[in-house]
Write a protein that holds these residues in place. Sequence first.
Motif, PDB file in Angstrom:
ATOM      1  N   GLN A 166       1.016  -1.200   0.041  1.00 25.41           N
ATOM      2  CA  GLN A 166      -0.048   0.032  -0.071  1.00 25.41           C
ATOM      3  C   GLN A 166       0.918   1.031   0.012  1.00 25.41           C
ATOM      4  N   LEU A 167       2.113   1.355   0.798  1.00 26.21           N
ATOM      5  CA  LEU A 167       2.751   2.482   0.764  1.00 26.21           C
ATOM      6  C   LEU A 167       3.520   2.757  -0.490  1.00 26.21           C
ATOM      7  N   MET A 168       3.876   1.804  -1.197  1.00 27.34           N
ATOM      8  CA  MET A 168       4.430   1.589  -2.653  1.00 27.34           C
ATOM      9  C   MET A 168       3.553   2.451  -3.372  1.00 27.34           C
ATOM     10  N   GLU A 169       2.269   1.964  -3.233  1.00 25.25           N
ATOM     11  CA  GLU A 169       1.127   2.557  -4.174  1.00 25.25           C
ATOM     12  C   GLU A 169       0.928   4.038  -3.848  1.00 25.25           C
ATOM     13  N   SER A 170       0.478   4.436  -2.695  1.00 25.70           N
ATOM     14  CA  SER A 170       0.111   5.657  -2.156  1.00 25.70           C
ATOM     15  C   SER A 170       1.383   6.744  -2.328  1.00 25.70           C
ATOM     16  N   MET A 171       2.689   6.203  -2.299  1.00 15.86           N
ATOM     17  CA  MET A 171       3.782   7.225  -2.341  1.00 15.86           C
ATOM     18  C   MET A 171       4.080   7.666  -3.672  1.00 15.86           C
ATOM     19  N   VAL A 172       3.729   6.967  -4.737  1.00 11.65           N
ATOM     20  CA  VAL A 172       3.888   7.414  -5.979  1.00 11.65           C
ATOM     21  C   VAL A 172       3.006   8.875  -6.151  1.00 11.65           C
ATOM     22  N   GLY A 173       1.718   8.769  -5.788  1.00 12.02           N
ATOM     23  CA  GLY A 173       1.059   9.921  -5.911  1.00 12.02           C
ATOM     24  C   GLY A 173       1.350  11.211  -4.994  1.00 12.02           C
ATOM     25  N   TRP A 174       1.459  10.744  -3.696  1.00 11.88           N
ATOM     26  CA  TRP A 174       1.967  11.905  -2.894  1.00 11.88           C
ATOM     27  C   TRP A 174       3.137  12.519  -3.065  1.00 11.88           C
ATOM     28  N   ALA A 175       4.207  11.721  -3.512  1.00 10.13           N
ATOM     29  CA  ALA A 175       5.557  12.189  -3.833  1.00 10.13           C
ATOM     30  C   ALA A 175       5.340  13.354  -4.922  1.00 10.13           C
ATOM     31  N   LEU A 176       4.576  13.150  -5.985  1.00  7.76           N
ATOM     32  CA  LEU A 176       4.357  14.012  -7.081  1.00  7.76           C
ATOM     33  C   LEU A 176       3.509  15.101  -6.643  1.00  7.76           C
ATOM     34  N   ALA A 177       2.350  14.836  -5.978  1.00 14.17           N
ATOM     35  CA  ALA A 177       1.955  16.110  -5.550  1.00 14.17           C
ATOM     36  C   ALA A 177       2.488  17.048  -4.681  1.00 14.17           C
ATOM     37  N   ASP A 178       3.041  16.688  -3.618  1.00  9.02           N
ATOM     38  CA  ASP A 178       3.542  17.372  -2.642  1.00  9.02           C
ATOM     39  C   ASP A 178       5.116  17.810  -2.614  1.00  9.02           C
ATOM     40  N   ARG A 179       5.927  16.973  -3.496  1.00 13.22           N
ATOM     41  CA  ARG A 179       7.259  17.295  -3.801  1.00 13.22           C
ATOM     42  C   ARG A 179       7.430  17.659  -5.352  1.00 13.22           C
ATOM     43  N   GLY A 180       6.591  17.129  -6.072  1.00  2.95           N
ATOM     44  CA  GLY A 180       6.988  17.152  -7.628  1.00  2.95           C
ATOM     45  C   GLY A 180       7.768  16.281  -8.080  1.00  2.95           C
ATOM     46  N   VAL A 181       8.189  15.157  -7.318  1.00  2.00           N
ATOM     47  CA  VAL A 181       8.956  14.252  -7.643  1.00  2.00           C
ATOM     48  C   VAL A 181       8.444  12.952  -8.052  1.00  2.00           C
TER      49      VAL A 181
END
Length: 307
Positions: A166-181
Amino acid sequence: VSDEPYREELDPRLTAVAVVAFDGDGVLGRAPVAAKVLPGEHWVLAASRAVRSAGGSLASLHPFLVRGGEVVAWAELRTTGVPVGSLDGAGPLAALAAVERERLSDQAWFRDVRRLLEAHYLAADDPYAQSGKSGGAASWEQGRRFIAGACHRSGTFLDVGCANGQLMESMVGWALADRGVRIEPYGLDISPGLAALARRRLPAWADRIWVGNAWDWEPPRRFDVVHAMPDVVPDHLRRPWLDRMVARFLLPGGRLVLHANDPYPEDVDRRTLPDLLSEAGVRASGELVRERPGKPAVRAAWLDAPA
Ligand SMILES: C[S@@+](CC[C@H](N)C(=O)[O-])C[C@H]1O[C@@H](n2cnc3c(N)ncnc32)[C@H](O)[C@@H]1O
């Protein structure tokens, strides 16, 4: 009925549990806490239930004996809401448990953590609980999203202890939205059953999800960011475990991100993430704190590999 040492092969035949649960030198209850194993239930869940009904919760669970259909285990308490009694008054099984507790090997420690987490996560039907987080989507986001703030650059992201992914999956969206990475997620878990669940849920990433013990796993590649939780290793191995991940898992300039909740008042182990790091003798390169209403804060800290 004769006693025999516990072996995992005996699991399907176990019908009852007895648990000697320790808090320091004391034990929960005047006798081992006990429960029947319900039909279809893993005995580990019956052990959790027994300890909860006696006023505690489990940090670890170490089976050592089977007598008839009953498995006997000793445990460390995570929380206790009731005073614990003295070991001396708790009977012969408790005395035996205390001896077993003294001689737990590192390999047994890892195996027992794996069994405890795997039994609970695989019995859960919501994806967050299958990653060890109760409380559903909102609680998941509150407890995990802030970790994206530590993802310092685009590239590969390894979740050590990925559970159902679940974290692998969630982190893709969060990292892009919050850090632009942009991150490419990878996962490692000590539990073959959880890694199989992660591969079924995330078939496109199936070949990036490995089974292994982070303590001795040889990574087939290096990563820009590695995320781990500091409690998957015994205290006395934490320093070499951190050093090894920084030296062997990270690319130059990569980052090892750790996260942990601050303790609750009823927790037996009251150490925060900064406490664990300072005991291990390491200085974090940076840290984040996320306050949560009505709950202890959750913290992240990171160690950077040389560029
Ligand atoms: C609380 S879950 C973490 C899930 C997710 N990474 C997160 O942070 O939300 C801990 C996971 O670590 C795994 N684990 C425990 N010890 C491990 C070890 N030594 N090596 C690899 N994985 C381990 C467990 O099987 C479990 O799936």
